[in-house]
Design an enzyme around this catalytic site. Structure first.
Site, PDB file in Angstrom:
ATOM      1  N   ASN A  56      47.351  39.956  42.562  1.00  0.00           N
ATOM      2  CA  ASN A  56      47.462  41.138  43.420  1.00  0.00           C
ATOM      3  C   ASN A  56      46.437  42.179  42.962  1.00  0.00           C
ATOM      4  O   ASN A  56      46.602  42.807  41.916  1.00  0.00           O
ATOM      5  CB  ASN A  56      48.882  41.706  43.326  1.00  0.00           C
ATOM      6  CG  ASN A  56      49.112  42.876  44.268  1.00  0.00           C
ATOM      7  OD1 ASN A  56      48.173  43.476  44.791  1.00  0.00           O
ATOM      8  ND2 ASN A  56      50.368  43.223  44.481  1.00  0.00           N
ATOM      9  N   CYS A  62      48.626  49.468  47.741  1.00  0.00           N
ATOM     10  CA  CYS A  62      48.216  48.168  48.274  1.00  0.00           C
ATOM     11  C   CYS A  62      47.867  48.214  49.754  1.00  0.00           C
ATOM     12  O   CYS A  62      47.136  47.352  50.248  1.00  0.00           O
ATOM     13  CB  CYS A  62      49.310  47.135  48.037  1.00  0.00           C
ATOM     14  SG  CYS A  62      49.695  46.865  46.287  1.00  0.00           S
ATOM     15  N   HIS A 105      47.575  41.193  52.868  1.00  0.00           N
ATOM     16  CA  HIS A 105      47.484  41.657  51.488  1.00  0.00           C
ATOM     17  C   HIS A 105      47.918  40.524  50.578  1.00  0.00           C
ATOM     18  O   HIS A 105      48.984  39.926  50.767  1.00  0.00           O
ATOM     19  CB  HIS A 105      48.382  42.884  51.301  1.00  0.00           C
ATOM     20  CG  HIS A 105      48.607  43.260  49.875  1.00  0.00           C
ATOM     21  ND1 HIS A 105      47.591  43.341  48.947  1.00  0.00           N
ATOM     22  CD2 HIS A 105      49.749  43.589  49.209  1.00  0.00           C
ATOM     23  CE1 HIS A 105      48.091  43.697  47.778  1.00  0.00           C
ATOM     24  NE2 HIS A 105      49.387  43.852  47.916  1.00  0.00           N
TER      25      HIS A 105
END
Length: 324
Positions: A281, A114, A251
């Site tokens: 996500n 990520c 993020h």
């Protein structure tokens, strides 16, 4: 004189298949309210059968080039952040390079889960400042739907597929914090925490792609602490403070993490770009996705100070401070 890496254009792509929370209600012991309350996610997109990470990355790259008013021939290289490549090798970035019709320059992948896009931005910035390239396409693209355990309600409701891209261009600056472009980067990792977020497969271990495993509560705790710390570290390097920040583009993992991080940094939520509700996500794709959405909505103004930060498996985390 200093060379700064300035954002010339942004772009993104989300697959056509939209998965609402109700899709999981029919398959797992969960509810739309449970997912929304704990994550802020309302829907996510899954890649179509046969649609690869590079296919989505290519679409985002073309969108970024169009917004920048540039052609593939104007680009010197491609850096793709992904943990879900098309193949073990070659790099999926080379697939995007071929799709753009580029027969020059370089293309390679970066893997920091990520946090991958932040690491890729830092890579591209270093090459531009070092004179190895003038313009670099930096892309984040993921197909996390291919590594989900659909019986694990704690993880499979979180992730989606997508891609985002930015075009970075080297331009002359003064070396001060008033310059446009990337002003500072801060990168970190600590392998002691590798078991908090990982995939239980791999080429040299199981010979399979594996499935995602996560200790969510521990990841949450580390995320809030480390994201605020890395953001302040990058701001310090840039000679700026939290009060100078116009936008936080984090993020897009979990709305609660984003809110807690903003509070720890002393930033109001009206300075935070929040898109997680619409795509979940998307790992390395989430920051360029959010940048592209906000850019398309005209939310950024020239001179705005933007902080991007992310944390992922490794654990790996980092931030980039740039002036729009």
């Amino acid at each position: 004189m200093t060379i700064r890496s300035v954002v010339r254009g942004t772009g993104h792509y989300l697959p056509d298949r939209v998965i609402e929370n109700s899709w999981f209600e029919e398959r797992l012991d969960t509810t739309d309210d449970w997912i929304r309350t704990r994550t802020g996610i309302e829907r996510r997109h899954f890649a179509a059968e046969g649609q690869a990470t590079s296919d989505m990355g290519l679409r985002a790259a073309r969108a970024a080039l169009d917004r920048a008013g540039l052609k593939p021939d104007d680009i010197d290289g491609i850096v793709l952040a992904t943990s879900t490549p098309d193949h073990t090798f070659p790099a999926s970035a080379t697939m995007i390079q071929h799709g753009l019709g580029m027969t020059h320059g370089f293309a390679y992948d970066v893997q920091a889960v990520c946090a991958g896009f932040v690491f890729a931005l830092a890579n591209a910035d270093a090459m531009i400042r070092g004179g190895l390239a003038r313009r670099v396409l930096v892309i984040g693209a993921e197909t996390f739907s291919r590594i989900m355990d659909w019986s694990d309600r704690g993880t499979c409701v979180l992730f989606g597929d997508g891609a985002g891209a930015v075009v970075l261009e080297g331009q002359k600056g003064t070396g001060s914090s008033n310059d446009q472009g990337i002003l500072a980067c801060d990168l970190n990792s600590d392998g002691r925490y590798r078991d908090l977020l990982y995939v239980d497969g791999g080429v040299s271990t199981t010979g399979t792609a594996g499935q995602l495993r996560m200790q969510g509560n521990l990841v949450f705790r580390h995320a809030v602490e480390k994201l605020a710390k890395t953001a302040h570290a990058a701001l310090d390097k840039a000679g700026l403070a939290a009060a100078d920040v116009d936008w936080l583009v984090p993020h897009q993992a979990n709305a609660r993490i984003i809110t807690a991080t903003a509070q720890k940094m002393g930033l109001p939520m009206d300075k935070v770009i929040l898109t997680v509700a619409d795509h979940g996500n998307t790992s390395a794709a989430s920051i360029p996705l959010a940048l592209s959405v906000a850019d398309g909505e005209g939310r950024f103004r020239q001179g705005d100070v933007i902080v991007t930060e992310a944390i992922g498996g490794g654990l790996s985390w980092g931030s980039v401070v740039l002036r729009w």
